[in-house]
Design a protein around this motif. Sequence first.
Motif, PDB file in Angstrom:
ATOM      1  N   SER A   1       3.213   0.664 -12.822  1.00 54.43           N
ATOM      2  CA  SER A   1       3.051  -0.676 -13.373  1.00 54.43           C
ATOM      3  C   SER A   1       3.370  -1.722 -12.320  1.00 54.43           C
ATOM      4  O   SER A   1       4.311  -1.564 -11.545  1.00 54.43           O
ATOM      5  CB  SER A   1       4.011  -0.906 -14.541  1.00 54.43           C
ATOM      6  OG  SER A   1       3.655  -0.121 -15.640  1.00 54.43           O
ATOM      7  N   VAL A   2       2.585  -2.781 -12.328  1.00 59.66           N
ATOM      8  CA  VAL A   2       2.869  -3.948 -11.502  1.00 59.66           C
ATOM      9  C   VAL A   2       3.384  -5.029 -12.438  1.00 59.66           C
ATOM     10  O   VAL A   2       2.749  -5.348 -13.436  1.00 59.66           O
ATOM     11  CB  VAL A   2       1.610  -4.442 -10.757  1.00 59.66           C
ATOM     12  CG1 VAL A   2       1.906  -5.720  -9.993  1.00 59.66           C
ATOM     13  CG2 VAL A   2       1.076  -3.363  -9.821  1.00 59.66           C
ATOM     14  N   VAL A   3       4.548  -5.573 -12.128  1.00 61.32           N
ATOM     15  CA  VAL A   3       5.158  -6.624 -12.924  1.00 61.32           C
ATOM     16  C   VAL A   3       5.142  -7.894 -12.090  1.00 61.32           C
ATOM     17  O   VAL A   3       5.640  -7.909 -10.965  1.00 61.32           O
ATOM     18  CB  VAL A   3       6.607  -6.267 -13.311  1.00 61.32           C
ATOM     19  CG1 VAL A   3       7.230  -7.384 -14.132  1.00 61.32           C
ATOM     20  CG2 VAL A   3       6.648  -4.952 -14.067  1.00 61.32           C
ATOM     21  N   ILE A   4       4.570  -8.942 -12.639  1.00 57.58           N
ATOM     22  CA  ILE A   4       4.464 -10.221 -11.938  1.00 57.58           C
ATOM     23  C   ILE A   4       5.497 -11.164 -12.532  1.00 57.58           C
ATOM     24  O   ILE A   4       5.476 -11.439 -13.739  1.00 57.58           O
ATOM     25  CB  ILE A   4       3.053 -10.811 -12.083  1.00 57.58           C
ATOM     26  CG1 ILE A   4       2.023  -9.810 -11.593  1.00 57.58           C
ATOM     27  CG2 ILE A   4       2.944 -12.137 -11.336  1.00 57.58           C
ATOM     28  CD1 ILE A   4       0.694  -9.920 -12.267  1.00 57.58           C
TER      29      ILE A   4
ATOM     30  N   VAL B   1      -4.946  -0.532  -8.824  1.00 59.66           N
ATOM     31  CA  VAL B   1      -4.104   0.660  -8.743  1.00 59.66           C
ATOM     32  C   VAL B   1      -4.618   1.670  -9.758  1.00 59.66           C
ATOM     33  O   VAL B   1      -4.805   1.349 -10.928  1.00 59.66           O
ATOM     34  CB  VAL B   1      -2.622   0.317  -9.015  1.00 59.66           C
ATOM     35  CG1 VAL B   1      -1.772   1.568  -8.999  1.00 59.66           C
ATOM     36  CG2 VAL B   1      -2.119  -0.694  -7.992  1.00 59.66           C
ATOM     37  N   LYS B   2      -4.837   2.898  -9.328  1.00 60.96           N
ATOM     38  CA  LYS B   2      -5.429   3.926 -10.185  1.00 60.96           C
ATOM     39  C   LYS B   2      -4.410   4.954 -10.661  1.00 60.96           C
ATOM     40  O   LYS B   2      -4.762   6.065 -10.991  1.00 60.96           O
ATOM     41  CB  LYS B   2      -6.546   4.651  -9.417  1.00 60.96           C
ATOM     42  CG  LYS B   2      -7.651   3.747  -8.926  1.00 60.96           C
ATOM     43  CD  LYS B   2      -8.486   3.229 -10.067  1.00 60.96           C
ATOM     44  CE  LYS B   2      -9.717   2.513  -9.548  1.00 60.96           C
ATOM     45  NZ  LYS B   2      -9.880   1.189 -10.042  1.00 60.96           N
TER      46      LYS B   2
ATOM     47  N   ARG C   1       0.835  -1.219   0.000  1.00 58.35           N
ATOM     48  CA  ARG C   1       0.000   0.000   0.000  1.00 58.35           C
ATOM     49  C   ARG C   1       0.862   1.260   0.000  1.00 58.35           C
ATOM     50  O   ARG C   1       0.562   2.231  -0.698  1.00 58.35           O
ATOM     51  CB  ARG C   1      -0.935  -0.003   1.208  1.00 58.35           C
ATOM     52  CG  ARG C   1      -2.110  -0.914   1.048  1.00 58.35           C
ATOM     53  CD  ARG C   1      -3.143  -0.690   2.165  1.00 58.35           C
ATOM     54  NE  ARG C   1      -4.298  -1.494   1.912  1.00 58.35           N
ATOM     55  CZ  ARG C   1      -4.658  -2.549   2.640  1.00 58.35           C
ATOM     56  NH1 ARG C   1      -3.956  -2.894   3.703  1.00 58.35           N
ATOM     57  NH2 ARG C   1      -5.724  -3.232   2.326  1.00 58.35           N
ATOM     58  N   GLU C   2       1.917   1.260   0.803  1.00 57.79           N
ATOM     59  CA  GLU C   2       2.819   2.421   0.860  1.00 57.79           C
ATOM     60  C   GLU C   2       3.483   2.663  -0.489  1.00 57.79           C
ATOM     61  O   GLU C   2       3.589   3.805  -0.938  1.00 57.79           O
ATOM     62  CB  GLU C   2       3.891   2.201   1.928  1.00 57.79           C
ATOM     63  CG  GLU C   2       3.366   2.263   3.343  1.00 57.79           C
ATOM     64  CD  GLU C   2       4.420   1.854   4.372  1.00 57.79           C
ATOM     65  OE1 GLU C   2       5.630   1.767   4.022  1.00 57.79           O
ATOM     66  OE2 GLU C   2       4.032   1.612   5.524  1.00 57.79           O
ATOM     67  N   ILE C   3       3.930   1.603  -1.133  1.00 57.16           N
ATOM     68  CA  ILE C   3       4.593   1.737  -2.438  1.00 57.16           C
ATOM     69  C   ILE C   3       3.612   2.269  -3.478  1.00 57.16           C
ATOM     70  O   ILE C   3       3.937   3.183  -4.238  1.00 57.16           O
ATOM     71  CB  ILE C   3       5.189   0.382  -2.876  1.00 57.16           C
ATOM     72  CG1 ILE C   3       6.353  -0.005  -1.950  1.00 57.16           C
ATOM     73  CG2 ILE C   3       5.627   0.420  -4.340  1.00 57.16           C
ATOM     74  CD1 ILE C   3       6.792  -1.442  -2.079  1.00 57.16           C
ATOM     75  N   ILE C   4       2.413   1.721  -3.508  1.00 55.17           N
ATOM     76  CA  ILE C   4       1.408   2.155  -4.477  1.00 55.17           C
ATOM     77  C   ILE C   4       1.057   3.629  -4.290  1.00 55.17           C
ATOM     78  O   ILE C   4       0.897   4.364  -5.259  1.00 55.17           O
ATOM     79  CB  ILE C   4       0.137   1.279  -4.374  1.00 55.17           C
ATOM     80  CG1 ILE C   4       0.445  -0.137  -4.887  1.00 55.17           C
ATOM     81  CG2 ILE C   4      -1.027   1.904  -5.142  1.00 55.17           C
ATOM     82  CD1 ILE C   4      -0.653  -1.141  -4.615  1.00 55.17           C
TER      83      ILE C   4
END
Length: 98
Positions: free
Chosen positions: A69-72, A63-64, A35-38
């Motif tokens: 970007s989220v990389v999986i 994430v708005k 949450r902090e990173i986002i």
Amino acid sequence: MYKIAAVGNLPHIRALALIGVEWFDENDEVTQKIREIISNKEYAILIVSEDVYVKHQELLDNVKRPEFSVVILGKDEEKASKVLEKKIERALGIRIFE
């Protein structure tokens, strides 16, 4: 300059700390750290292992921030590095891998 963070215990995710990526272990406080990173506008990319993604999918899928970007990354290191390279290039606008 944007920052990159990584959460997970796969060797290739932990190794990202060697190139300056802020790496965080999977622990009891990982949800709060995500949450902090986002919410922190300094971060452009969050790299997570598949198991972290599965546990936090709802949070990560909602994430708005268009610049974020989220990389999986999975266990296949070759495929993971190609995905990561493309996401970093898109987020930062430069190519850092040759």
